[in-house]
Design an enzyme around this catalytic site. Structure first.
Site, PDB file in Angstrom:
ATOM      1  N   GLU A 282      11.895   0.694 -39.292  1.00 12.11           N
ATOM      2  CA  GLU A 282      11.164   1.309 -40.417  1.00 12.11           C
ATOM      3  C   GLU A 282      11.540   0.727 -41.782  1.00 12.11           C
ATOM      4  O   GLU A 282      11.836   1.453 -42.719  1.00 12.11           O
ATOM      5  CB  GLU A 282      11.397   2.825 -40.417  1.00 12.11           C
ATOM      6  CG  GLU A 282      10.982   3.491 -39.113  1.00 12.11           C
ATOM      7  CD  GLU A 282      11.175   5.012 -39.117  1.00 12.11           C
ATOM      8  OE1 GLU A 282      11.727   5.544 -40.092  1.00 12.11           O
ATOM      9  OE2 GLU A 282      10.775   5.648 -38.130  1.00 12.11           O
TER      10      GLU A 282
ATOM     11  N   ASN B 157      11.271  -2.463 -35.097  1.00  8.57           N
ATOM     12  CA  ASN B 157      10.634  -1.224 -34.641  1.00  8.57           C
ATOM     13  C   ASN B 157      10.046  -0.452 -35.828  1.00  8.57           C
ATOM     14  O   ASN B 157      10.703  -0.310 -36.860  1.00  8.57           O
ATOM     15  CB  ASN B 157      11.724  -0.370 -33.958  1.00  8.57           C
ATOM     16  CG  ASN B 157      11.194   0.818 -33.190  1.00  8.57           C
ATOM     17  OD1 ASN B 157      10.301   0.671 -32.342  1.00  8.57           O
ATOM     18  ND2 ASN B 157      11.725   2.003 -33.466  1.00  8.57           N
TER      19      ASN B 157
ATOM     20  N   HIS C 272       4.088   7.419 -32.692  1.00  6.19           N
ATOM     21  CA  HIS C 272       4.046   8.848 -33.044  1.00  6.19           C
ATOM     22  C   HIS C 272       2.634   9.165 -33.539  1.00  6.19           C
ATOM     23  O   HIS C 272       2.309   8.938 -34.703  1.00  6.19           O
ATOM     24  CB  HIS C 272       5.056   9.160 -34.154  1.00  6.19           C
ATOM     25  CG  HIS C 272       6.481   9.006 -33.734  1.00  6.19           C
ATOM     26  ND1 HIS C 272       7.075   9.830 -32.800  1.00  6.19           N
ATOM     27  CD2 HIS C 272       7.443   8.132 -34.120  1.00  6.19           C
ATOM     28  CE1 HIS C 272       8.339   9.468 -32.638  1.00  6.19           C
ATOM     29  NE2 HIS C 272       8.593   8.436 -33.423  1.00  6.19           N
TER      30      HIS C 272
ATOM     31  N   GLU D  15       8.504   5.197 -28.986  1.00  5.64           N
ATOM     32  CA  GLU D  15       8.791   6.601 -29.346  1.00  5.64           C
ATOM     33  C   GLU D  15       7.539   7.466 -29.241  1.00  5.64           C
ATOM     34  O   GLU D  15       7.234   8.263 -30.130  1.00  5.64           O
ATOM     35  CB  GLU D  15       9.329   6.686 -30.787  1.00  5.64           C
ATOM     36  CG  GLU D  15      10.523   5.784 -31.055  1.00  5.64           C
ATOM     37  CD  GLU D  15      11.095   5.944 -32.469  1.00  5.64           C
ATOM     38  OE1 GLU D  15      10.728   6.902 -33.177  1.00  5.64           O
ATOM     39  OE2 GLU D  15      11.904   5.089 -32.852  1.00  5.64           O
TER      40      GLU D  15
ATOM     41  N   ASP E 122       4.794  10.107 -28.887  1.00  5.82           N
ATOM     42  CA  ASP E 122       4.420  11.515 -28.729  1.00  5.82           C
ATOM     43  C   ASP E 122       3.093  11.719 -29.438  1.00  5.82           C
ATOM     44  O   ASP E 122       2.630  10.839 -30.169  1.00  5.82           O
ATOM     45  CB  ASP E 122       5.504  12.502 -29.186  1.00  5.82           C
ATOM     46  CG  ASP E 122       6.104  12.209 -30.549  1.00  5.82           C
ATOM     47  OD1 ASP E 122       5.445  11.555 -31.379  1.00  5.82           O
ATOM     48  OD2 ASP E 122       7.241  12.662 -30.797  1.00  5.82           O
TER      49      ASP E 122
HETATM   50  C1  XIL Z   1      14.393  11.612 -35.044  1.00  6.63           C
HETATM   51  C2  XIL Z   1      15.097  12.489 -34.019  1.00  6.63           C
HETATM   52  O1  XIL Z   1      14.220  12.741 -32.965  1.00  6.63           O
HETATM   53  C3  XIL Z   1      15.541  13.785 -34.652  1.00  6.63           C
HETATM   54  O2  XIL Z   1      16.337  14.534 -33.748  1.00  6.63           O
HETATM   55  C4  XIL Z   1      16.334  13.507 -35.928  1.00  6.63           C
HETATM   56  O3  XIL Z   1      16.656  14.717 -36.566  1.00  6.63           O
HETATM   57  C5  XIL Z   1      15.545  12.624 -36.873  1.00  6.63           C
HETATM   58  O4  XIL Z   1      15.182  11.434 -36.191  1.00  6.63           O
HETATM   59  N1  XIL Z   1      11.554   7.456 -35.941  1.00  6.63           N
HETATM   60  C6  XIL Z   1      12.732   7.045 -35.374  1.00  6.63           C
HETATM   61  C7  XIL Z   1      13.606   8.045 -34.703  1.00  6.63           C
HETATM   62  O5  XIL Z   1      12.997   5.838 -35.331  1.00  6.63           O
HETATM   63  O6  XIL Z   1      14.964   7.689 -34.806  1.00  6.63           O
HETATM   64  C8  XIL Z   1      13.380   9.430 -35.235  1.00  6.63           C
HETATM   65  O7  XIL Z   1      14.159  10.340 -34.462  1.00  6.63           O
HETATM   66  C9  XIL Z   1      11.923   9.758 -35.216  1.00  6.63           C
HETATM   67  C10 XIL Z   1      11.131   8.830 -36.072  1.00  6.63           C
END
Ligand code: XIL
Length: 410
Positions: free
Chosen positions: A170, A223, A264, A295, A297
């Site tokens: 990010e 990523n 996401h 990641e 969802d």
């Molecule tokens: C999130 C976790 O799921 C949470 O438990 C934490 O509080 C914050 O981070 N992008 C990412 C992940 O790369 O590391 C993040 O994970 C979600 C968004």
């Protein structure tokens, strides 16, 4: 054709996943009577694809159902938080490896590969580091040195046990930030922008080189989120910006092996179609990179924070459930179509422990996982299983392993 596919999948499964399940072993056909009772890992193994989840060690220790599902459903795992800088080095100079080591030990026991998450990220850094950055006691050169030290220490500690590292996470802004033209950093005045300003533009190349120097075999990834599909190619197109950035890194001989598209998604926004996502993945892989969905969802607006437990027959929940399933479907099909898409990881698999309700509070969001909060299968799960079962040659072929790119010889 069918024989060749089974041979391919069989070889991959024996080498890496271990269990092909009964899909290919069935005496009659490659389709068993009840594919939805097979594990995601065995359904994905038909394609040489690794199916993963983020893991929360607290839930893993406290909840036997959660543990069993982590152990059996998935062929790759990611530490949801345990490998972040704030978890590994809460006190300056003192590393706490325990929880991350335990996670990897479990993965090895379960014949799972590990995605290392994350080496360089402006978020979830230790308090001592953010305090130093904010009060000016840690300047640019010092931050770069600390980062290099951190990468070397962490990658060396886990050497040989990590399949893919998220080396940089990010780093790039979003079009709704200021200025709106995509840039390294975030909104003016944000910690993300301060981080980028202190590090300067070359830090990505340095980070990848440091990671490679410490582990010659891990695949090294950039990523990010909101890079699932290209936009108009203009100044506000984040995917285009990331594409140009990794293209430059590749051309400069930097040891970057892949791009992780977080995935996401949210049902209240417009959805991509399968071919938009497939096109983005193909453009990345045409650069010689691997890709992964890292990641995934698909969250929805909820009426209140307790919506996670609304009955499954609520009309509202059903509509959101199906929209979420479509998002999973688009990302998974696009991944399946690309032989360099190595893994598909969900960011938690049950609404019981999802990060979404804790993170997206105003307005409240949730319901983003494959299983509901009571471990009942959702439409998203059935869709993913169906996609894995229904795909095959000629358009979906086994994965092609990625060779880690080495540093140039001196
Ligand atoms: C999130 C976790 O799921 C949470 O438990 C934490 O509080 C914050 O981070 N992008 C990412 C992940 O790369 O590391 C993040 O994970 C979600 C968004």
């Amino acid at each position: 054709m069918r024989l060749r596919r089974l041979v391919h999948a069989g070889v991959l499964a024996v080498v890496a996943v271990g269990s092909l399940g009964t899909v290919a072993a069935s005496a009659h056909d490659a389709t068993p009577a009840k594919p939805q009772e097979q594990t995601l890992r065995s359904l994905a193994a038909r394609h040489g694809l690794y199916f993963g989840t983020a893991v929360d060690p607290a839930a893993y220790a406290a909840d036997a159902t959660y543990k069993t599902m982590v152990d059996t459903q998935f062929s790759t795992v990611t530490a949801e938080n345990a490998m972040k800088w704030e978890s590994l080095e809460p006190t300056r100079g003192t590393y706490n490896w325990g929880p991350a080591d335990a996670l990897i030990d479990n993965a090895v026991r379960n014949r799972q590969l590990v995605r290392g998450h994350v080496l360089v990220w402006h978020s979830q850094v230790p308090g001592w580091l953010s305090a130093g950055i904010n009060d000016g006691s840690i300047d640019g050169p010092q931050l770069r040195a600390l980062l290099k030290q951190h990468i070397t220490a962490v990658v060396t500690h886990f050497k040989g046990r990590i399949w893919q590292w998220d080396v940089v996470n990010e780093a790039v802004s979003d079009p709704w930030e200021t200025p709106s033209a995509i840039h390294l950093g975030g909104s003016a005045g944000s910690f993300k922008q301060k981080w980028a300003d202190l590090l300067g533009p070359d830090y990505l190349a340095e980070a990848f080189r440091a990671a490679r120097a410490a582990d010659p075999k891990a695949l090294l990834f950039y990523n990010d989120y909101n890079i699932e599909a290209f936009g108009d190619g203009g100044a506000g197109d984040k995917t285009q910006f990331v594409y140009d950035m990794v293209k430059r890194l590749r051309a400069g001989g930097v040891p970057i092996d892949g791009v992780g598209s977080q995935g996401h998604l949210a049902t209240q926004y417009g959805n991509y179609d399968v071919f938009q996502v497939a096109d983005a993945l193909r453009r990345f892989t045409d650069l010689g990179l691997a890709v992964a969905l890292t990641e995934v969802d698909a969250r929805s607006l909820t009426q209140n924070a307790d919506d996670q437990t609304l009955p499954a027959n609520s009309a509202d929940v059903a509509a959101r459930d199906q929209a979420a399933a479509y998002n999973y479907h688009v990302l998974l099909q696009a991944c399946l179509m690309n032989r360099h898409c190595l893994s598909f990881t969900v960011w938690g698999f049950t609404d019981r422990y999802s990060w979404i309700p804790g993170w997206f509070k105003n307005p409240p969001e949730g319901l983003g996982c494959l299983w509901d909060a009571s471990y009942n299968p959702k439409k998203s799960l059935r869709t993913v299983q169906g996609d894995l079962v229904a795909a095959g040659p000629p358009l979906v072929q086994p994965r092609i392993p990625q060779a880690p790119r080495q540093l140039p010889r001196r």
